[in-house]
Scaffold this motif. Sequence first.
Motif, PDB file in Angstrom:
ATOM      1  N   ASP A 228       0.859  -1.181   0.000  1.00 46.64           N
ATOM      2  CA  ASP A 228       0.000   0.000   0.000  1.00 46.64           C
ATOM      3  C   ASP A 228       0.895   1.230   0.000  1.00 46.64           C
ATOM      4  O   ASP A 228       2.050   1.182   0.432  1.00 46.64           O
ATOM      5  CB  ASP A 228      -0.912   0.016   1.228  1.00 46.64           C
ATOM      6  CG  ASP A 228      -2.098   0.963   1.060  1.00 46.64           C
ATOM      7  OD1 ASP A 228      -2.233   1.555  -0.032  1.00 46.64           O
ATOM      8  OD2 ASP A 228      -2.881   1.114   2.021  1.00 46.64           O
ATOM      9  N   CYS A 229       0.360   2.312  -0.481  1.00 46.70           N
ATOM     10  CA  CYS A 229       1.109   3.569  -0.469  1.00 46.70           C
ATOM     11  C   CYS A 229       0.116   4.723  -0.487  1.00 46.70           C
ATOM     12  O   CYS A 229      -1.025   4.588  -0.922  1.00 46.70           O
ATOM     13  CB  CYS A 229       2.075   3.674  -1.652  1.00 46.70           C
ATOM     14  SG  CYS A 229       1.297   3.520  -3.276  1.00 46.70           S
ATOM     15  N   ALA A 255      -3.349   9.242   6.668  1.00 43.62           N
ATOM     16  CA  ALA A 255      -3.721   7.897   7.097  1.00 43.62           C
ATOM     17  C   ALA A 255      -2.548   7.140   7.692  1.00 43.62           C
ATOM     18  O   ALA A 255      -2.727   6.306   8.584  1.00 43.62           O
ATOM     19  CB  ALA A 255      -4.304   7.124   5.910  1.00 43.62           C
ATOM     20  N   CYS A 256      -1.340   7.426   7.215  1.00 50.06           N
ATOM     21  CA  CYS A 256      -0.175   6.687   7.705  1.00 50.06           C
ATOM     22  C   CYS A 256       0.135   6.988   9.163  1.00 50.06           C
ATOM     23  O   CYS A 256       0.874   6.235   9.814  1.00 50.06           O
ATOM     24  CB  CYS A 256       1.047   6.964   6.835  1.00 50.06           C
ATOM     25  SG  CYS A 256       1.610   8.691   6.868  1.00 50.06           S
ATOM     26  N   THR A 338       2.522   3.187  14.211  1.00 54.00           N
ATOM     27  CA  THR A 338       1.113   3.178  13.845  1.00 54.00           C
ATOM     28  C   THR A 338       0.844   1.886  13.088  1.00 54.00           C
ATOM     29  O   THR A 338       1.762   1.129  12.775  1.00 54.00           O
ATOM     30  CB  THR A 338       0.749   4.373  12.941  1.00 54.00           C
ATOM     31  OG1 THR A 338       1.448   4.246  11.690  1.00 54.00           O
ATOM     32  CG2 THR A 338       1.125   5.697  13.602  1.00 54.00           C
ATOM     33  N   GLU A 339      -0.425   1.622  12.786  1.00 54.40           N
ATOM     34  CA  GLU A 339      -0.757   0.409  12.040  1.00 54.40           C
ATOM     35  C   GLU A 339      -0.075   0.397  10.679  1.00 54.40           C
ATOM     36  O   GLU A 339       0.205  -0.666  10.128  1.00 54.40           O
ATOM     37  CB  GLU A 339      -2.274   0.293  11.878  1.00 54.40           C
ATOM     38  CG  GLU A 339      -3.012  -0.002  13.172  1.00 54.40           C
ATOM     39  CD  GLU A 339      -4.477  -0.257  12.932  1.00 54.40           C
ATOM     40  OE1 GLU A 339      -4.885  -0.345  11.746  1.00 54.40           O
ATOM     41  OE2 GLU A 339      -5.228  -0.368  13.919  1.00 54.40           O
ATOM     42  N   TRP A 340       0.166   1.566  10.111  1.00 49.30           N
ATOM     43  CA  TRP A 340       0.807   1.649   8.798  1.00 49.30           C
ATOM     44  C   TRP A 340       2.258   1.199   8.871  1.00 49.30           C
ATOM     45  O   TRP A 340       2.699   0.398   8.060  1.00 49.30           O
ATOM     46  CB  TRP A 340       0.721   3.085   8.290  1.00 49.30           C
ATOM     47  CG  TRP A 340       1.200   3.247   6.876  1.00 49.30           C
ATOM     48  CD1 TRP A 340       2.490   3.223   6.432  1.00 49.30           C
ATOM     49  CD2 TRP A 340       0.397   3.452   5.716  1.00 49.30           C
ATOM     50  NE1 TRP A 340       2.551   3.412   5.077  1.00 49.30           N
ATOM     51  CE2 TRP A 340       1.278   3.553   4.614  1.00 49.30           C
ATOM     52  CE3 TRP A 340      -0.974   3.578   5.507  1.00 49.30           C
ATOM     53  CZ2 TRP A 340       0.808   3.780   3.324  1.00 49.30           C
ATOM     54  CZ3 TRP A 340      -1.425   3.796   4.228  1.00 49.30           C
ATOM     55  CH2 TRP A 340      -0.546   3.892   3.147  1.00 49.30           C
ATOM     56  N   HIS A 342       4.795  -0.932  10.291  1.00 52.73           N
ATOM     57  CA  HIS A 342       4.822  -2.156  11.090  1.00 52.73           C
ATOM     58  C   HIS A 342       6.166  -2.375  11.765  1.00 52.73           C
ATOM     59  O   HIS A 342       6.251  -3.008  12.804  1.00 52.73           O
ATOM     60  CB  HIS A 342       4.487  -3.357  10.205  1.00 52.73           C
ATOM     61  CG  HIS A 342       3.074  -3.311   9.695  1.00 52.73           C
ATOM     62  ND1 HIS A 342       2.020  -3.855  10.364  1.00 52.73           N
ATOM     63  CD2 HIS A 342       2.542  -2.734   8.575  1.00 52.73           C
ATOM     64  CE1 HIS A 342       0.890  -3.652   9.690  1.00 52.73           C
ATOM     65  NE2 HIS A 342       1.188  -2.965   8.598  1.00 52.73           N
ATOM     66  N   SER A 348       8.397  -0.634   5.642  1.00 52.42           N
ATOM     67  CA  SER A 348       7.531   0.540   5.659  1.00 52.42           C
ATOM     68  C   SER A 348       8.387   1.780   5.849  1.00 52.42           C
ATOM     69  O   SER A 348       9.375   1.744   6.586  1.00 52.42           O
ATOM     70  CB  SER A 348       6.499   0.452   6.799  1.00 52.42           C
ATOM     71  OG  SER A 348       5.722  -0.717   6.725  1.00 52.42           O
ATOM     72  N   ALA A 365       4.094   7.771   1.854  1.00 51.45           N
ATOM     73  CA  ALA A 365       4.204   6.669   2.815  1.00 51.45           C
ATOM     74  C   ALA A 365       3.989   5.379   2.059  1.00 51.45           C
ATOM     75  O   ALA A 365       3.049   5.255   1.258  1.00 51.45           O
ATOM     76  CB  ALA A 365       3.169   6.819   3.937  1.00 51.45           C
ATOM     77  N   THR A 367       4.193   0.953   2.400  1.00 46.83           N
ATOM     78  CA  THR A 367       4.328  -0.223   3.250  1.00 46.83           C
ATOM     79  C   THR A 367       4.262  -1.468   2.392  1.00 46.83           C
ATOM     80  O   THR A 367       3.496  -1.542   1.428  1.00 46.83           O
ATOM     81  CB  THR A 367       3.227  -0.268   4.337  1.00 46.83           C
ATOM     82  OG1 THR A 367       3.380  -1.451   5.119  1.00 46.83           O
ATOM     83  CG2 THR A 367       1.834  -0.245   3.723  1.00 46.83           C
TER      84      THR A 367
END
Length: 370
Positions: A228-229, A255-256, A338-340, A342, A348, A365, A367
């Motif tokens: 994801d990015c 969001a990241c 954060t969840e983004w 890891h 990430s 960002a 991941t």
Amino acid sequence: MEDAPDDPGHRTRPRAEQRAAHGDTAYLRDLASRLADQYESAAELVREHERRLAHVVRVLALTPGRDSLAQLLRLLAEKRPPGNGCMPRFIASLLAEHHEATDLATVVFDRPRSDGLDELRACLFHELVLRGVDIASFPQLRSWPVVRPGGHALAWLPDQRRDFETGARFPSRSVHGSASGMPGGLSAEGRVDPPVPRTSPRSSLRDLATTHVHESITAAAQAGDWGDCGAWVFEPDGALAPERVPALLPALPMACLDGLGPTDRFEIAVRPLGDVWRLLFATASMGGFGGSGVHAAYGRLWTWRSLAGLSGAPAGASAEEVERRARQSTWFHFQADTEWFHDDVGSSYGLAALSPDPRRLAVLAATDTD
């Protein structure tokens, strides 16, 4: 249209229609089941041929010497073999890794353009540029930028390696495998972490990234097929001093960084352009987990596209304009709990670029985990 006499379905279709007219649906199901099995068997045979073909092509590409090069080029020109293992960008990467530049210049580039191998030559040229080959020392390579297809995407790139493009990571391949890796997490060098607990209020700035800018910023991560990015662009009311960026970033609506608390880990460092380029290049060229990326030539292209989006170069900008803006921008590398994000070992990362103005802050960002 009537079935041709040699059509494999010439007899099957009328028979199926006759059985359907008599309500024999059980026959139709059995027939379809047999055809599905035959299709899968044929498809597996095709996949096996593709695997064997890719292996033989790989062996040819990894065998040093002009004779193996000549035989490989003859095969590619005559048969145009299909499959990922025979893609010009992949073969070019193998050749650049395992063959002498003198042999490549003489055998690959000193050929008639009618052989249909311009894509291979375009990719190989940039593979050699990034590996530090002195293009000017080989007449065949020196003349390639003049005779290459002008409309080719790679023609946009500089013909010479820039100083910030040195130190690129390349995979190490053998006949039976390969090894590669992303740059690691944040080092202590250049660290400018904001104080903990962070007290900056939530920023009222809003993301202004257009679809085009978003696609440009995320070009390297998308090319590398990362998990994801995301991309964001913020424009403060006035000039933004570089020393204010570390405190501002955690407060931006991205969001990241969703869920980041005032005492959660947020690490950020000022980075030279070369470090940023190498991270983006590894992202695109070597790809995400389980992938192989787009290799060096197109990895270079998509890295420059990301630099263009992050530094705020206008649409249609030349490589020279992108380079100028990238050199004048201030670059940051960050990670957070954060969840983004890891972990901090390369799967990430976040990048931010403060434009030369400095009135624009762009963020990427990426991941490699879902």
